[in-house]
Design a protein around this motif. Structure first.
Motif, mmCIF file in Angstrom:
data_model
loop_
_atom_site.group_PDB
_atom_site.id
_atom_site.type_symbol
_atom_site.label_atom_id
_atom_site.label_comp_id
_atom_site.label_asym_id
_atom_site.label_seq_id
_atom_site.Cartn_x
_atom_site.Cartn_y
_atom_site.Cartn_z
ATOM 1 N N ILE A 61 70.031 46.134 19.708
ATOM 2 C CA ILE A 61 69.582 44.946 20.436
ATOM 3 C C ILE A 61 70.373 44.831 21.729
ATOM 4 C CG2 ILE A 61 69.309 42.441 20.366
ATOM 5 C CD1 ILE A 61 69.370 42.665 17.268
ATOM 6 N N LEU A 62 69.663 44.711 22.845
ATOM 7 C CA LEU A 62 70.303 44.463 24.140
ATOM 8 C C LEU A 62 70.260 42.969 24.412
ATOM 9 C CD1 LEU A 62 71.534 45.687 26.766
ATOM 10 C CD2 LEU A 62 69.229 45.498 27.733
ATOM 11 N N VAL A 63 71.424 42.399 24.734
ATOM 12 C CA VAL A 63 71.513 40.963 24.985
ATOM 13 C C VAL A 63 72.092 40.732 26.379
ATOM 14 C CG1 VAL A 63 72.411 38.752 24.180
ATOM 15 C CG2 VAL A 63 71.920 40.574 22.530
ATOM 16 N N PRO A 64 71.231 40.459 27.361
ATOM 17 C CA PRO A 64 71.737 40.137 28.694
ATOM 18 C C PRO A 64 72.349 38.736 28.690
ATOM 19 C CG PRO A 64 69.426 40.799 28.754
ATOM 20 C CD PRO A 64 69.784 40.565 27.329
ATOM 21 N N LEU A 65 73.534 38.617 29.259
ATOM 22 C CA LEU A 65 74.219 37.328 29.356
ATOM 23 C C LEU A 65 74.409 36.985 30.825
ATOM 24 C CD1 LEU A 65 76.994 37.845 26.640
ATOM 25 C CD2 LEU A 65 74.789 36.675 26.384
ATOM 26 N N GLU A 66 74.378 35.698 31.123
ATOM 27 C CA GLU A 66 74.577 35.310 32.517
ATOM 28 C C GLU A 66 75.952 34.709 32.779
ATOM 29 O OE1 GLU A 66 72.638 30.893 32.758
ATOM 30 O OE2 GLU A 66 71.353 32.579 33.283
ATOM 31 N N HIS A 67 76.786 34.668 31.744
ATOM 32 C CA HIS A 67 78.145 34.121 31.866
ATOM 33 C C HIS A 67 78.077 32.628 32.186
ATOM 34 C CE1 HIS A 67 82.528 35.174 33.187
ATOM 35 N NE2 HIS A 67 82.471 34.101 32.432
ATOM 36 N N SER A 68 77.288 31.925 31.363
ATOM 37 C CA SER A 68 77.150 30.476 31.503
ATOM 38 C C SER A 68 76.984 29.845 30.126
ATOM 39 C CB SER A 68 75.937 30.127 32.377
ATOM 40 O OG SER A 68 74.736 30.244 31.631
ATOM 41 N N GLU A 69 76.902 28.540 30.112
ATOM 42 C CA GLU A 69 76.747 27.825 28.848
ATOM 43 C C GLU A 69 75.410 28.141 28.169
ATOM 44 O OE1 GLU A 69 75.490 24.972 32.174
ATOM 45 O OE2 GLU A 69 77.135 26.377 31.845
ATOM 46 N N TYR A 70 74.442 28.680 28.895
ATOM 47 C CA TYR A 70 73.159 29.049 28.302
ATOM 48 C C TYR A 70 73.294 30.232 27.345
ATOM 49 C CZ TYR A 70 70.735 25.925 31.488
ATOM 50 O OH TYR A 70 70.300 24.819 32.155
ATOM 51 N N ASP B 216 65.645 48.627 20.806
ATOM 52 C CA ASP B 216 64.304 48.307 20.339
ATOM 53 C C ASP B 216 64.018 46.810 20.416
ATOM 54 O OD1 ASP B 216 66.037 47.795 18.228
ATOM 55 O OD2 ASP B 216 65.212 49.352 16.952
ATOM 56 N N LEU B 217 64.945 46.058 21.024
ATOM 57 C CA LEU B 217 64.724 44.633 21.271
ATOM 58 C C LEU B 217 65.641 44.190 22.405
ATOM 59 C CD1 LEU B 217 63.387 41.913 20.346
ATOM 60 C CD2 LEU B 217 65.446 41.551 18.965
ATOM 61 N N ILE B 218 65.089 43.387 23.301
ATOM 62 C CA ILE B 218 65.881 42.699 24.319
ATOM 63 C C ILE B 218 65.845 41.228 23.919
ATOM 64 C CG2 ILE B 218 66.118 42.057 26.752
ATOM 65 C CD1 ILE B 218 64.460 44.621 27.406
ATOM 66 N N ALA B 219 67.017 40.625 23.724
ATOM 67 C CA ALA B 219 67.084 39.208 23.325
ATOM 68 C C ALA B 219 67.842 38.466 24.409
ATOM 69 C CB ALA B 219 67.793 39.076 21.979
ATOM 70 N N MET B 220 67.213 37.463 24.994
ATOM 71 C CA MET B 220 67.863 36.745 26.087
ATOM 72 C C MET B 220 67.551 35.256 26.050
ATOM 73 S SD MET B 220 65.638 38.605 29.127
ATOM 74 C CE MET B 220 66.558 37.904 30.464
ATOM 75 N N LEU C 248 62.876 35.621 23.542
ATOM 76 C CA LEU C 248 63.424 34.589 24.418
ATOM 77 C C LEU C 248 63.830 33.379 23.587
ATOM 78 C CD1 LEU C 248 60.768 34.771 27.281
ATOM 79 C CD2 LEU C 248 62.992 35.904 27.172
ATOM 80 N N VAL C 249 65.056 32.938 23.780
ATOM 81 C CA VAL C 249 65.576 31.758 23.088
ATOM 82 C C VAL C 249 65.982 30.752 24.149
ATOM 83 C CG1 VAL C 249 67.402 30.880 21.584
ATOM 84 C CG2 VAL C 249 66.369 33.109 21.113
ATOM 85 N N ARG C 250 65.483 29.548 24.024
ATOM 86 C CA ARG C 250 65.780 28.504 25.008
ATOM 87 C C ARG C 250 67.234 28.071 24.880
ATOM 88 N NH1 ARG C 250 62.093 24.305 26.874
ATOM 89 N NH2 ARG C 250 63.120 23.274 28.589
ATOM 90 N N GLY C 251 68.000 28.237 25.953
ATOM 91 C CA GLY C 251 69.388 27.801 25.988
ATOM 92 C C GLY C 251 69.468 26.335 26.373
ATOM 93 N N GLU C 252 70.620 25.751 26.142
ATOM 94 C CA GLU C 252 70.815 24.358 26.510
ATOM 95 C C GLU C 252 72.023 24.237 27.403
ATOM 96 O OE1 GLU C 252 70.465 21.332 23.601
ATOM 97 O OE2 GLU C 252 69.202 22.573 22.323
ATOM 98 N N ARG C 253 71.919 23.407 28.400
ATOM 99 C CA ARG C 253 72.997 23.238 29.369
ATOM 100 C C ARG C 253 74.252 22.653 28.734
ATOM 101 N NH1 ARG C 253 72.269 22.310 35.321
ATOM 102 N NH2 ARG C 253 73.792 23.922 35.519
ATOM 103 N N ARG C 254 74.108 21.767 27.738
ATOM 104 C CA ARG C 254 75.272 21.106 27.148
ATOM 105 C C ARG C 254 75.786 21.789 25.891
ATOM 106 N NH1 ARG C 254 72.546 15.427 28.260
ATOM 107 N NH2 ARG C 254 70.801 16.706 27.793
#
Length: 157
Positions: free
Chosen positions: A5-14, A102-106, A136-142
């Motif tokens: 699984i590839l998990v791209p991160l943006e280095h934020s609370e999301y 075989d999966l990109i999860a972001m 795709l999983v919806r992140g939350e700001r808080r």
């Protein structure tokens, strides 16, 4: 089901939402996980062409990825990290193919139409560029990171 699984991160609370989701998914599927961040500042985009040193942004991004990997490895999940530079959507799609994922999860911000036109949507670009399934999983700001997770730096758009 999913082996890599590839998990791209943006280095934020999301990131918290996708990290926790993948932690459970990888455990259930006995998957290995590659955490990826695409640094897109000036130095990151031009590090090779201009023969630049790794920028402060890239150094902190690398440390963040290593801490996230370590937190999953504590749970017995094989993890690795990858720091790339350039166009995020293109780099993510290419890394997924190259690493035989075989999966990109972001995580997503949940922008709609106007905000996507202004800020762009990496998730949408990845979805169009990749032949690999995208979760795709919806992140939350808080969202608050786990105690073992590194504190996230504010996102730069």
């Amino acid at each position: 089901m999913y082996k890599h699984i590839l998990v791209p991160l943006e280095h934020s609370e999301y990131d918290t939402a996708i990290i926790e989701h993948v932690r459970k998914l990888a455990s259930l599927c006995h998957s290995s996980v590659i955490f990826m961040h695409v640094a897109d500042g000036f130095a990151a985009r031009n590090v090779k062409q201009l023969n630049l040193r790794e920028s402060e942004e890239m150094r902190t991004d690398r440390e963040y990825l290593e801490q996230v990997c370590a937190s999953l490895e504590e749970d017995g999940i094989e993890s690795d990290c990858l720091l790339a530079a350039g166009d995020p959507g293109k780099e993510i799609a290419e890394a997924a193919a190259r690493e035989q994922c075989d999966l990109i999860a972001m995580s997503t911000h949940g922008h709609r139409f106007i905000k996507d036109m202004i800020y762009g949507s990496v998730a949408n670009e990845v979805r169009h560029l990749s032949r690999i399934p995208v979760l795709l999983v919806r992140g939350e700001r808080r969202a608050t990171p786990r105690a073992s997770m590194p504190a996230a730096a504010p996102a730069v758009s």
